[in-house]
Design a protein around this motif. Structure first.
Motif, PDB file in Angstrom:
ATOM      1  N   PRO A 312      41.285  39.678  61.676  1.00  0.00           N
ATOM      2  CA  PRO A 312      41.965  38.631  60.765  1.00  0.00           C
ATOM      3  C   PRO A 312      41.035  38.292  59.568  1.00  0.00           C
ATOM      4  CG  PRO A 312      42.090  37.585  62.977  1.00  0.00           C
ATOM      5  CD  PRO A 312      41.132  38.854  63.000  1.00  0.00           C
ATOM      6  N   ASP A 313      41.642  38.221  58.412  1.00  0.00           N
ATOM      7  CA  ASP A 313      40.999  37.869  57.346  1.00  0.00           C
ATOM      8  C   ASP A 313      39.890  36.616  57.299  1.00  0.00           C
ATOM      9  OD1 ASP A 313      41.778  40.437  56.167  1.00  0.00           O
ATOM     10  OD2 ASP A 313      43.526  38.968  55.141  1.00  0.00           O
ATOM     11  N   LYS A 314      40.494  35.646  58.080  1.00  0.00           N
ATOM     12  CA  LYS A 314      39.865  34.292  58.242  1.00  0.00           C
ATOM     13  C   LYS A 314      39.147  34.344  59.558  1.00  0.00           C
ATOM     14  CE  LYS A 314      43.012  31.771  55.064  1.00  0.00           C
ATOM     15  NZ  LYS A 314      44.078  30.685  55.095  1.00  0.00           N
ATOM     16  N   ILE A 315      38.151  33.843  59.775  1.00  0.00           N
ATOM     17  CA  ILE A 315      37.431  33.867  61.188  1.00  0.00           C
ATOM     18  C   ILE A 315      37.993  32.854  62.184  1.00  0.00           C
ATOM     19  CG2 ILE A 315      35.828  31.998  60.460  1.00  0.00           C
ATOM     20  CD1 ILE A 315      33.636  33.631  61.999  1.00  0.00           C
ATOM     21  N   GLU A 316      38.653  31.827  61.597  1.00  0.00           N
ATOM     22  CA  GLU A 316      39.442  30.717  62.299  1.00  0.00           C
ATOM     23  C   GLU A 316      40.531  31.379  62.978  1.00  0.00           C
ATOM     24  OE1 GLU A 316      40.145  29.310  57.969  1.00  0.00           O
ATOM     25  OE2 GLU A 316      38.491  30.454  59.173  1.00  0.00           O
ATOM     26  N   ASP A 317      41.028  32.403  62.439  1.00  0.00           N
ATOM     27  CA  ASP A 317      42.263  33.014  63.100  1.00  0.00           C
ATOM     28  C   ASP A 317      41.685  34.025  64.119  1.00  0.00           C
ATOM     29  OD1 ASP A 317      44.022  31.707  61.541  1.00  0.00           O
ATOM     30  OD2 ASP A 317      43.995  33.217  59.887  1.00  0.00           O
ATOM     31  N   PHE A 318      40.616  34.297  64.320  1.00  0.00           N
ATOM     32  CA  PHE A 318      40.176  35.415  65.166  1.00  0.00           C
ATOM     33  C   PHE A 318      40.302  34.596  66.617  1.00  0.00           C
ATOM     34  CE2 PHE A 318      36.935  37.180  68.019  1.00  0.00           C
ATOM     35  CZ  PHE A 318      36.914  38.782  67.559  1.00  0.00           C
ATOM     36  N   LEU A 340      31.453  43.704  68.870  1.00  0.00           N
ATOM     37  CA  LEU A 340      30.425  42.886  68.389  1.00  0.00           C
ATOM     38  C   LEU A 340      30.049  43.514  67.009  1.00  0.00           C
ATOM     39  CD1 LEU A 340      28.132  42.498  71.408  1.00  0.00           C
ATOM     40  CD2 LEU A 340      30.046  41.090  70.776  1.00  0.00           C
ATOM     41  N   LYS A 341      30.039  44.831  66.664  1.00  0.00           N
ATOM     42  CA  LYS A 341      29.527  45.337  65.561  1.00  0.00           C
ATOM     43  C   LYS A 341      30.592  45.081  64.386  1.00  0.00           C
ATOM     44  CE  LYS A 341      27.146  49.262  66.988  1.00  0.00           C
ATOM     45  NZ  LYS A 341      26.939  50.700  67.165  1.00  0.00           N
ATOM     46  N   SER A 342      32.021  44.900  64.986  1.00  0.00           N
ATOM     47  CA  SER A 342      33.079  44.753  63.880  1.00  0.00           C
ATOM     48  C   SER A 342      32.942  43.371  63.296  1.00  0.00           C
ATOM     49  CB  SER A 342      34.404  45.102  64.454  1.00  0.00           C
ATOM     50  OG  SER A 342      34.616  46.559  64.679  1.00  0.00           O
ATOM     51  N   TYR A 343      32.926  42.518  64.275  1.00  0.00           N
ATOM     52  CA  TYR A 343      32.893  40.854  63.909  1.00  0.00           C
ATOM     53  C   TYR A 343      31.667  40.930  63.164  1.00  0.00           C
ATOM     54  CZ  TYR A 343      32.886  35.939  64.967  1.00  0.00           C
ATOM     55  OH  TYR A 343      33.187  34.733  64.678  1.00  0.00           O
ATOM     56  N   GLU A 344      30.686  41.362  63.300  1.00  0.00           N
ATOM     57  CA  GLU A 344      29.211  41.022  62.334  1.00  0.00           C
ATOM     58  C   GLU A 344      29.445  41.482  61.069  1.00  0.00           C
ATOM     59  OE1 GLU A 344      24.505  41.271  62.610  1.00  0.00           O
ATOM     60  OE2 GLU A 344      25.642  42.068  64.176  1.00  0.00           O
ATOM     61  N   ASN A 345      30.298  42.709  61.055  1.00  0.00           N
ATOM     62  CA  ASN A 345      30.389  43.367  59.676  1.00  0.00           C
ATOM     63  C   ASN A 345      31.414  42.450  58.840  1.00  0.00           C
ATOM     64  OD1 ASN A 345      28.654  45.604  60.308  1.00  0.00           O
ATOM     65  ND2 ASN A 345      30.041  46.657  60.961  1.00  0.00           N
ATOM     66  N   TYR A 347      32.456  39.297  59.307  1.00  0.00           N
ATOM     67  CA  TYR A 347      32.402  37.803  59.173  1.00  0.00           C
ATOM     68  C   TYR A 347      30.944  37.640  58.827  1.00  0.00           C
ATOM     69  CZ  TYR A 347      36.826  37.605  61.398  1.00  0.00           C
ATOM     70  OH  TYR A 347      38.303  38.070  61.738  1.00  0.00           O
ATOM     71  N   GLY A 348      29.936  38.595  59.005  1.00  0.00           N
ATOM     72  CA  GLY A 348      28.553  38.417  58.665  1.00  0.00           C
ATOM     73  C   GLY A 348      27.938  37.316  59.610  1.00  0.00           C
ATOM     74  N   MET A 349      28.214  37.579  60.893  1.00  0.00           N
ATOM     75  CA  MET A 349      27.539  36.614  61.957  1.00  0.00           C
ATOM     76  C   MET A 349      27.811  37.342  63.338  1.00  0.00           C
ATOM     77  SD  MET A 349      29.967  33.149  62.085  1.00  0.00           S
ATOM     78  CE  MET A 349      29.542  33.118  60.237  1.00  0.00           C
ATOM     79  N   SER A 350      26.950  37.039  64.357  1.00  0.00           N
ATOM     80  CA  SER A 350      27.138  37.330  65.390  1.00  0.00           C
ATOM     81  C   SER A 350      28.034  36.769  66.494  1.00  0.00           C
ATOM     82  CB  SER A 350      25.878  37.579  66.415  1.00  0.00           C
ATOM     83  OG  SER A 350      25.902  37.991  67.746  1.00  0.00           O
ATOM     84  N   LEU A 351      28.897  37.286  67.071  1.00  0.00           N
ATOM     85  CA  LEU A 351      30.021  36.855  67.717  1.00  0.00           C
ATOM     86  C   LEU A 351      29.245  36.048  69.060  1.00  0.00           C
ATOM     87  CD1 LEU A 351      33.443  38.299  68.957  1.00  0.00           C
ATOM     88  CD2 LEU A 351      31.884  37.273  70.697  1.00  0.00           C
ATOM     89  N   LEU A 352      28.373  36.613  69.510  1.00  0.00           N
ATOM     90  CA  LEU A 352      27.540  36.078  70.751  1.00  0.00           C
ATOM     91  C   LEU A 352      26.885  34.927  70.335  1.00  0.00           C
ATOM     92  CD1 LEU A 352      26.141  39.308  72.339  1.00  0.00           C
ATOM     93  CD2 LEU A 352      28.363  38.049  72.967  1.00  0.00           C
ATOM     94  N   ASP A 353      26.786  34.511  68.884  1.00  0.00           N
ATOM     95  CA  ASP A 353      25.902  33.135  68.882  1.00  0.00           C
ATOM     96  C   ASP A 353      27.200  32.187  68.761  1.00  0.00           C
ATOM     97  OD1 ASP A 353      23.718  34.207  68.607  1.00  0.00           O
ATOM     98  OD2 ASP A 353      23.500  34.838  66.595  1.00  0.00           O
ATOM     99  N   GLU A 354      28.442  32.366  68.768  1.00  0.00           N
ATOM    100  CA  GLU A 354      29.438  31.686  68.625  1.00  0.00           C
ATOM    101  C   GLU A 354      30.056  31.289  70.085  1.00  0.00           C
ATOM    102  OE1 GLU A 354      30.733  30.108  65.620  1.00  0.00           O
ATOM    103  OE2 GLU A 354      29.120  31.399  64.787  1.00  0.00           O
ATOM    104  N   GLU A 355      29.445  30.280  70.483  1.00  0.00           N
ATOM    105  CA  GLU A 355      29.507  29.864  72.018  1.00  0.00           C
ATOM    106  C   GLU A 355      31.206  29.766  72.238  1.00  0.00           C
ATOM    107  OE1 GLU A 355      30.873  27.475  75.358  1.00  0.00           O
ATOM    108  OE2 GLU A 355      31.045  26.756  73.261  1.00  0.00           O
TER     109      GLU A 355
END
Length: 435
Positions: A312-318, A340-345, A347-355
């Motif tokens: 999604p374009d918006k991270i809150e819709d992920f 993990l790579k797609s999420y970081e590319n 949204y610019g942050m690591s998915l694993l850092d988002e509990e």
């Protein structure tokens, strides 16, 4: 016509001179009887007999006069012995209230092939028959005109449209020229049936593509009443046929309705053809075209290109679990890495850092070391938030057994009730299932 009721074995049969006459004709089946009639007629034609002489033959019962007249007229025309009286006999048969005579007259190809004057056709035939009979005659005429004389078909369409309305004229439309059909569709704002679309697509595929593109939502301006808007949902069963001959048109029409659920379903053969020929389209816009693909047929290399574009374009819709559904047929290592790579590319942050983004489904495919790290984060957060219950036990189940077993023993030791001690927790169950 004289009628007589005969009662036999508690059943009532209606006998007429016509049925009796049919039964008197040699032959077991209707086909055999008509073959016998044809042989007799051809024999008399070979002897130089005309229509009137044939129908008066002694071999034919008087009650079959109308039927024999139609059969004789058909055979005379077919063998090159044409005359006005032959055509008049067919006309008479088409006006007949006897369904058998009408049906046999409707098979007179030479009659319909020689119709050239709408006024004569209408005044001498269409005006004198019932609604249902008129519909059958017009359909037969349309069939005979198709591919032969578009200009004549257009004259008949206009005449039937003027005299009997657009619904009755529609069968003739398929025999008209492409430009004429396009003009009529625009002026009359015609809604083509699926059957008509299929027929016209065989002759004028680009015309049907034009018609379907009238469904473009951008053209649907309620303030502009002159625009003819087509409801594409009426043709969702037809759209897949475009893939074979008009792929680019299918892609354009499907994309213009991507915001709505068209409910287009491809057969396996159609899906394979789309995957083979439309690669540049679904690699470029996977969010639109992924539904048309068979997931098992999407290679890892293609998914590497498609998956980042599907976020999604918006991270809150992920939604982690929803995105994992796209990767369910791939190896775990590939799926985790791509996610993990797609999420970081994107949204610019690591998915694993988002509990909150780390779900149980993701935990199942994480590498062991990372899974344990995430499980400790989850359980620690639950302890800090004073949240217990099954949710905490679920995350605990992802910890190594040597860390979980002491906690189980501790819980048992703290439980004095014998029956409560026997009840397994969610952690116990998970551990047992993992063995």
């Amino acid at each position: 016509m004289e009628e007589e009721q005969v009662k036999e074995n508690s059943k009532i049969y209606l006998k007429t001179p016509y049925l009796d006459a049919i039964q008197s004709i040699p032959g077991e089946s209707a086909h055999d009887k008509y073959c016998w009639i044809a042989v007799e007629i051809k024999a008399r034609i070979a002897m130089g007999a005309n229509l009137e002489e044939i129908v008066k033959m002694e071999q034919f019962p008087r009650a079959l006069y109308g039927l024999i007249k139609v059969e004789a007229a058909k055979i005379l025309n077919r063998t090159g012995h044409t005359s006005q009286s032959n055509y008049e006999a067919i006309e008479e048969g088409l006006r007949s209230e006897n369904s058998e005579i009408f049906s046999r007259s409707l098979q007179a190809k030479e009659f319909f092939n020689n119709i050239t004057d709408f006024d004569y056709f209408s005044n001498n035939l269409l005006h004198h028959v019932s609604y249902n009979t008129r519909c059958k005659i017009i359909k037969k005429l349309a069939h005979r005109l198709a591919g032969r004389n578009p200009q004549l078909a257009e004259e008949f369409f206009d005449g039937i449209l003027s005299s009997y309305g657009v619904d009755r004229a529609m069968p003739i439309l398929v025999a008209c020229s492409k430009l004429f059909i396009k003009d009529v569709i625009s002026k009359q704002k015609l809604v083509l049936s699926i059957g008509m679309v299929n027929l016209l697509y065989k002759r004028y595929p680009d015309l049907i593509v034009w018609y379907l593109k009238l469904s473009n939502p951008a053209l649907n301006d309620p303030l502009e009443r002159r625009i003819h808007h087509v409801k594409i949902s009426e043709y969702k069963s037809f759209l897949p046929k475009l893939i074979r001959r008009n792929l680019s048109a299918f892609v354009e029409i499907y994309e213009m309705h991507s915001k709505n659920s068209l409910g287009v379903h491809l057969s396996r053969k159609q899906a394979n053809r789309f995957a083979w020929n439309a690669k540049k389209y679904y690699l470029d816009k996977p969010n639109i075209f992924y539904k048309l693909l068979i997931p098992e047929n999407i290679s890892e290399e293609d998914m590497k290109i498609m998956f980042p574009k599907m976020l999604p374009d918006k991270i809150e819709d992920f939604n982690t679990n929803r995105m994992l559904q796209y990767l369910r047929q791939y190896p775990k290592a590939f799926s985790v890495s791509l996610l993990l790579k797609s999420y970081e590319n994107v949204y610019g942050m690591s998915l694993l850092d988002e509990e909150k983004m780390v779900t149980a489904e993701l935990m199942k495919i994480l590498p062991a070391e990372e899974r344990v790290r995430q499980a400790k984060i989850k359980t620690r957060k639950h302890d800090e938030d004073s949240i217990g219950g099954n949710d905490k036990f679920m995350w605990t189940s992802f910890l190594p057994a040597n860390e979980v077993l002491p906690k189980i023993r501790e819980r048992i030791a703290k439980t004095s009730d014998m029956f409560e001690r026997k009840k397994p927790s969610v952690t116990d169950v998970v551990l047992l299932q993992s063995k």
